[in-house]
Design a protein around this motif. Structure first.
Motif, mmCIF file in Angstrom:
data_model
loop_
_atom_site.group_PDB
_atom_site.id
_atom_site.type_symbol
_atom_site.label_atom_id
_atom_site.label_comp_id
_atom_site.label_asym_id
_atom_site.label_seq_id
_atom_site.Cartn_x
_atom_site.Cartn_y
_atom_site.Cartn_z
ATOM 1 N N GLU A 1 0.838 -1.218 0.000
ATOM 2 C CA GLU A 1 0.000 0.000 0.000
ATOM 3 C C GLU A 1 0.866 1.259 0.000
ATOM 4 O OE1 GLU A 1 -3.948 -1.772 2.337
ATOM 5 O OE2 GLU A 1 -2.288 -0.924 3.486
ATOM 6 N N VAL A 2 1.981 1.201 0.735
ATOM 7 C CA VAL A 2 2.903 2.347 0.767
ATOM 8 C C VAL A 2 3.505 2.586 -0.621
ATOM 9 C CG1 VAL A 2 5.136 3.182 1.641
ATOM 10 C CG2 VAL A 2 3.488 2.161 3.219
ATOM 11 N N LEU A 3 4.045 1.523 -1.222
ATOM 12 C CA LEU A 3 4.677 1.661 -2.539
ATOM 13 C C LEU A 3 3.669 2.070 -3.607
ATOM 14 C CD1 LEU A 3 7.173 -1.350 -2.635
ATOM 15 C CD2 LEU A 3 7.665 1.050 -2.165
ATOM 16 N N LYS A 4 2.487 1.506 -3.531
ATOM 17 C CA LYS A 4 1.418 1.839 -4.498
ATOM 18 C C LYS A 4 1.058 3.330 -4.382
ATOM 19 C CE LYS A 4 -2.384 0.557 -6.994
ATOM 20 N NZ LYS A 4 -2.348 -0.007 -8.327
ATOM 21 N N GLY A 5 0.921 3.824 -3.149
ATOM 22 C CA GLY A 5 0.577 5.234 -2.922
ATOM 23 C C GLY A 5 1.664 6.174 -3.416
ATOM 24 N N VAL A 6 2.918 5.818 -3.136
ATOM 25 C CA VAL A 6 4.049 6.649 -3.566
ATOM 26 C C VAL A 6 4.118 6.692 -5.100
ATOM 27 C CG1 VAL A 6 6.580 6.777 -3.628
ATOM 28 C CG2 VAL A 6 5.414 6.336 -1.467
ATOM 29 N N MET A 7 3.970 5.521 -5.732
ATOM 30 C CA MET A 7 4.008 5.460 -7.205
ATOM 31 C C MET A 7 2.845 6.239 -7.817
ATOM 32 S SD MET A 7 6.654 3.990 -8.287
ATOM 33 C CE MET A 7 7.426 4.812 -6.936
ATOM 34 N N GLN A 8 1.667 6.146 -7.196
ATOM 35 C CA GLN A 8 0.502 6.866 -7.718
ATOM 36 C C GLN A 8 0.733 8.378 -7.667
ATOM 37 O OE1 GLN A 8 -2.017 5.075 -9.289
ATOM 38 N NE2 GLN A 8 -2.296 7.148 -10.065
ATOM 39 N N GLY A 9 1.339 8.834 -6.576
ATOM 40 C CA GLY A 9 1.668 10.257 -6.453
ATOM 41 C C GLY A 9 2.627 10.705 -7.546
ATOM 42 N N TYR A 10 3.640 9.867 -7.823
ATOM 43 C CA TYR A 10 4.629 10.182 -8.860
ATOM 44 C C TYR A 10 3.975 10.197 -10.238
ATOM 45 C CZ TYR A 10 9.110 10.166 -11.315
ATOM 46 O OH TYR A 10 10.174 10.503 -12.112
ATOM 47 N N ILE A 11 3.100 9.223 -10.470
ATOM 48 C CA ILE A 11 2.384 9.148 -11.759
ATOM 49 C C ILE A 11 1.474 10.366 -11.916
ATOM 50 C CG2 ILE A 11 0.574 7.881 -13.009
ATOM 51 C CD1 ILE A 11 1.927 5.277 -11.847
ATOM 52 N N GLU B 1 -1.038 17.295 -17.894
ATOM 53 C CA GLU B 1 -0.948 17.594 -19.329
ATOM 54 C C GLU B 1 0.344 18.305 -19.743
ATOM 55 O OE1 GLU B 1 -3.551 19.652 -22.904
ATOM 56 O OE2 GLU B 1 -4.384 19.604 -20.886
ATOM 57 N N GLN B 2 0.674 19.412 -19.060
ATOM 58 C CA GLN B 2 1.868 20.168 -19.465
ATOM 59 C C GLN B 2 3.149 19.376 -19.198
ATOM 60 O OE1 GLN B 2 1.208 23.846 -17.328
ATOM 61 N NE2 GLN B 2 0.386 24.849 -19.140
ATOM 62 N N MET B 3 3.168 18.646 -18.077
ATOM 63 C CA MET B 3 4.345 17.844 -17.734
ATOM 64 C C MET B 3 4.522 16.721 -18.755
ATOM 65 S SD MET B 3 6.400 18.207 -15.036
ATOM 66 C CE MET B 3 8.063 17.614 -15.174
ATOM 67 N N LEU B 4 3.418 16.117 -19.155
ATOM 68 C CA LEU B 4 3.448 15.041 -20.141
ATOM 69 C C LEU B 4 3.947 15.558 -21.496
ATOM 70 C CD1 LEU B 4 2.821 12.099 -19.797
ATOM 71 C CD2 LEU B 4 0.468 12.520 -20.488
ATOM 72 N N THR B 5 3.473 16.738 -21.881
ATOM 73 C CA THR B 5 3.937 17.372 -23.127
ATOM 74 C C THR B 5 5.445 17.607 -23.060
ATOM 75 O OG1 THR B 5 1.807 18.472 -23.423
ATOM 76 C CG2 THR B 5 3.660 19.385 -24.644
ATOM 77 N N PHE B 6 5.894 18.112 -21.919
ATOM 78 C CA PHE B 6 7.324 18.381 -21.721
ATOM 79 C C PHE B 6 8.133 17.088 -21.868
ATOM 80 C CE2 PHE B 6 10.953 18.608 -18.724
ATOM 81 C CZ PHE B 6 11.673 19.627 -19.330
ATOM 82 N N TYR B 7 7.684 16.011 -21.215
ATOM 83 C CA TYR B 7 8.417 14.746 -21.283
ATOM 84 C C TYR B 7 8.428 14.162 -22.691
ATOM 85 C CZ TYR B 7 9.326 14.374 -16.288
ATOM 86 O OH TYR B 7 9.819 14.586 -15.028
ATOM 87 N N LYS B 8 7.321 14.327 -23.408
ATOM 88 C CA LYS B 8 7.277 13.833 -24.798
ATOM 89 C C LYS B 8 8.362 14.522 -25.620
ATOM 90 C CE LYS B 8 2.360 12.741 -25.170
ATOM 91 N NZ LYS B 8 1.106 13.281 -25.693
ATOM 92 N N VAL B 9 8.487 15.830 -25.451
ATOM 93 C CA VAL B 9 9.503 16.607 -26.182
ATOM 94 C C VAL B 9 10.904 16.150 -25.766
ATOM 95 C CG1 VAL B 9 10.540 18.911 -26.449
ATOM 96 C CG2 VAL B 9 8.047 18.647 -26.524
ATOM 97 N N ILE B 10 11.134 16.094 -24.450
ATOM 98 C CA ILE B 10 12.462 15.761 -23.919
ATOM 99 C C ILE B 10 12.875 14.332 -24.307
ATOM 100 C CG2 ILE B 10 13.708 15.336 -21.737
ATOM 101 C CD1 ILE B 10 13.468 18.296 -22.455
ATOM 102 N N TYR B 11 11.951 13.381 -24.149
ATOM 103 C CA TYR B 11 12.276 11.981 -24.450
ATOM 104 C C TYR B 11 12.576 11.787 -25.931
ATOM 105 C CZ TYR B 11 11.529 9.709 -19.958
ATOM 106 O OH TYR B 11 11.669 9.290 -18.660
#
Length: 203
Positions: A85-95, A101-111
């Motif tokens: 539950e701890v790991l799932k919660g931490v990963m969900q926060g990171y996801i 939207e803007q962060m995803l756009t940024f990562y698409k460009v960077i990647y």
């Protein structure tokens, strides 16, 4: 006004980079789109690389705020929770933070440009390093609170962070590459990881 203008420059650059790629964006293009003269742009940023660095920090801070991610108090985080539950919660926060939207756009460009743009590669590496450091801190705390046990917490953290990173990328690739729902390998991996590192009675 200065802060708002900087934000406008960052978001305009992101918009242009999403259309043309980072290499296709010039300082003149950014100034034209905003409607200012190029020398005015240089009052805020000395180069395109500096804008991209500021963009990473700005979007990361904004995403953390939107995802309600605060400094971690482990005793609260671990309270009445299993390791899974701890790991799932931490990963969900990171996801939640990285899939805005803007962060995803940024990562698409960077990647898409990390193999040709040193700045993009540096940002991807920096984000991975942040994830490894945060995972090490989490694992040290989980060991102390007897939620999980590691033969080598540092290497377990590196392995976990890199695997999770890869699985998150894989799920995104599936999401954008196919119509079908992505396989939830991340969840299966979290369960397996907790089983492999469970605390035996008396540990």
């Amino acid at each position: 006004m200065g802060t708002n203008r900087k934000e406008e420059i960052i978001l305009t650059t992101l918009e242009l980079a999403a259309e043309k790629g980072l290499a296709g964006v010039s300082m003149s293009m950014i100034a034209d789109k905003i409607g200012i003269k190029k020398p005015s742009l240089y009052k805020h940023f000395s180069s395109k690389d500096e804008i991209v660095e500021a963009m990473y920090q700005f979007l990361r801070d904004k995403s953390k705020e939107n995802a309600n991610i605060k400094p971690v108090d482990y005793s609260i985080l671990f309270s009445e929770k299993t390791a899974y539950e701890v790991l799932k919660g931490v990963m969900q926060g990171y996801i939640n933070m990285n899939h805005q939207e803007q962060m995803l756009t940024f990562y698409k460009v960077i990647y898409s440009e990390r193999s040709i743009q040193p700045m993009a590669a540096r940002i991807v590496a920096e984000e991975t390093e942040r994830m490894i450091i945060a995972t090490k801190q989490l694992f040290y705390a989980m060991e102390v609170h007897k939620l999980l046990h590691f033969e080598n917490a540092d290497m377990s953290a590196v392995s976990f962070a890199m695997t999770v990173h890869g699985l998150m990328d894989y799920e995104l690739d599936q999401k954008y590459g196919y119509d079908e729902a992505p396989k939830n390998l991340l969840d299966e991996y979290l369960k397996w990881f907790c089983e492999q590192n469970y605390v035996e009675a008396g540990d």
